[in-house]
Design an enzyme around this catalytic site. Structure first.
Site, PDB file in Angstrom:
ATOM      1  N   THR A 170       4.516   4.176  -3.892  1.00  0.00           N
ATOM      2  CA  THR A 170       5.384   3.287  -4.632  1.00  0.00           C
ATOM      3  C   THR A 170       4.810   2.223  -5.070  1.00  0.00           C
ATOM      4  O   THR A 170       4.924   1.499  -6.044  1.00  0.00           O
ATOM      5  CB  THR A 170       6.665   3.349  -3.626  1.00  0.00           C
ATOM      6  OG1 THR A 170       6.887   4.719  -3.032  1.00  0.00           O
ATOM      7  CG2 THR A 170       7.837   2.616  -4.688  1.00  0.00           C
TER       8      THR A 170
ATOM      9  N   THR B  43       0.944  -1.381   0.048  1.00  0.00           N
ATOM     10  CA  THR B  43       0.064   0.038  -0.107  1.00  0.00           C
ATOM     11  C   THR B  43       0.968   1.166  -0.109  1.00  0.00           C
ATOM     12  O   THR B  43       2.037   1.302   0.848  1.00  0.00           O
ATOM     13  CB  THR B  43      -0.921   0.100   1.280  1.00  0.00           C
ATOM     14  OG1 THR B  43      -1.901  -1.126   1.150  1.00  0.00           O
ATOM     15  CG2 THR B  43      -1.800   1.340   1.457  1.00  0.00           C
TER      16      THR B  43
ATOM     17  N   ALA C 172       8.018   1.393   1.810  1.00  0.00           N
ATOM     18  CA  ALA C 172       8.794   1.873   3.244  1.00  0.00           C
ATOM     19  C   ALA C 172       8.902   3.324   3.255  1.00  0.00           C
ATOM     20  O   ALA C 172       8.915   3.877   2.400  1.00  0.00           O
ATOM     21  CB  ALA C 172       9.876   1.246   3.468  1.00  0.00           C
ATOM     22  N   ASP C 173       8.666   3.651   4.578  1.00  0.00           N
ATOM     23  CA  ASP C 173       8.643   5.180   4.701  1.00  0.00           C
ATOM     24  C   ASP C 173      10.077   5.532   5.068  1.00  0.00           C
ATOM     25  O   ASP C 173      10.763   6.693   5.034  1.00  0.00           O
ATOM     26  CB  ASP C 173       7.866   5.594   5.889  1.00  0.00           C
ATOM     27  CG  ASP C 173       6.308   5.279   5.521  1.00  0.00           C
ATOM     28  OD1 ASP C 173       5.786   6.060   4.463  1.00  0.00           O
ATOM     29  OD2 ASP C 173       5.781   4.830   6.089  1.00  0.00           O
TER      30      ASP C 173
ATOM     31  N   GLU D   9      -0.229  -4.861   6.094  1.00  0.00           N
ATOM     32  CA  GLU D   9       1.248  -5.176   5.544  1.00  0.00           C
ATOM     33  C   GLU D   9       2.023  -6.205   6.435  1.00  0.00           C
ATOM     34  O   GLU D   9       2.834  -6.879   5.534  1.00  0.00           O
ATOM     35  CB  GLU D   9       1.899  -3.761   5.315  1.00  0.00           C
ATOM     36  CG  GLU D   9       0.975  -2.682   4.272  1.00  0.00           C
ATOM     37  CD  GLU D   9       1.539  -1.444   4.518  1.00  0.00           C
ATOM     38  OE1 GLU D   9       1.560  -0.715   3.439  1.00  0.00           O
ATOM     39  OE2 GLU D   9       2.114  -0.927   5.546  1.00  0.00           O
TER      40      GLU D   9
END
Length: 262
Positions: free
Chosen positions: A36, A33, A91-92, A111
């Protein structure tokens, strides 16, 4: 159109396009989600339509499921799939050991469940997501709505003994109401600045009553694919201990770039 995309979006696209090469016919694939991961879904949808790729996707959120169906990917649930060949997600933040902060999009629980039910987790990201220490991005913690202020107080108390730079915390909002996850929970965003011991942090948070899950993904990610705005793609495989780099041509595709509402 591609020419109108920012360098960051181009970096996300090339990382997603490279990751799509790991999906083969007959696989069961976790679909992440976020912005990207949405590029990945579009890339895979084009491969389904143009190349006849056949696989089943397990989305990690309702919005990913909707996008996957729109582009022609067969969608199933995790209970039906039981186990996955690979999960590909964004990923952040990621650190040198490929530990992650995830949950900026609010889907961290699904996730993490999907990623840990996979033989392999591949993260796709632009270079700005790489950090020496996790924590600059606020750490999402999913909490049950009942007694969330008490849960917040318990988290604050636990942070006193943690190696962090800050201890501010905010309830994530959606307009003038608390944000609600797909599971009906709230998210507390922890503004820590730096997390000195992510493994300890993850263990402590998960022991607090009311905490459902944290956005710390420890020892889950196997590979990070880092995209750059000039088309360069770097593949870091932590299990093989290898780092490879190549370059993808940025080719226009009306099918892929026609609907960018993400």
């Amino acid at each position: 159109m591609p020419a109108e995309l920012s360098p960051i979006d181009k970096a996300k696209f090339v990382a997603a396009r490279r990751a799509a090469d790991y999906v083969e016919d007959g696989m069961r694939v976790g679909l992440g989600t976020g912005s990207t991961a949405a590029w990945l879904v579009r890339c895979l949808g084009e491969m389904v339509r143009e190349d006849g790729l056949r696989f089943r996707g397990v989305p990690t959120s309702t919005r990913t499921a909707e996008l996957a169906r729109e582009v022609g990917i067969e969608v199933i649930g995790l209970d039906e799939a039981k186990w996955l060949d690979v999960t590909i997600d964004g990923a952040d933040e990621f650190d040198p050991e490929l530990n992650l902060i995830k949950g900026g999009g609010g889907a961290l629980l699904q996730e993490k469940i999907v990623a840990t039910a996979s033989d392999q987790m591949i993260v796709i990201a632009d270079a700005a997501k790489e950090v020496s220490n996790l924590g600059h991005f606020p750490l999402p913690v999913e909490v049950v709505p009942f007694g969330w202020r008490t849960t917040q107080a318990l988290i604050e108390e636990s942070l006193v003994a943690m190696d962090v730079l800050g201890r501010d915390m905010t309830l994530r909002m959606a307009g003038d109401r608390p944000f609600v996850t797909d599971e009906g929970n709230h998210i507390l965003d922890l503004h820590l600045g730096r997390i000195g011991n992510p493994r300890q942090m993850a263990m402590v948070l998960n022991q607090i009553p009311g905490v459902v899950e944290s956005g710390l993904f420890i020892d889950i990610c196997d590979m990070v694919i880092v995209g750059h705005g000039d088309g360069r793609v770097e593949v870091r495989d932590i299990n093989a201990g290898t780092v490879t780099e190549d370059r993808l041509d940025f080719v226009e595709s009306e099918n892929l770039f026609s609907d960018l509402g993400d």
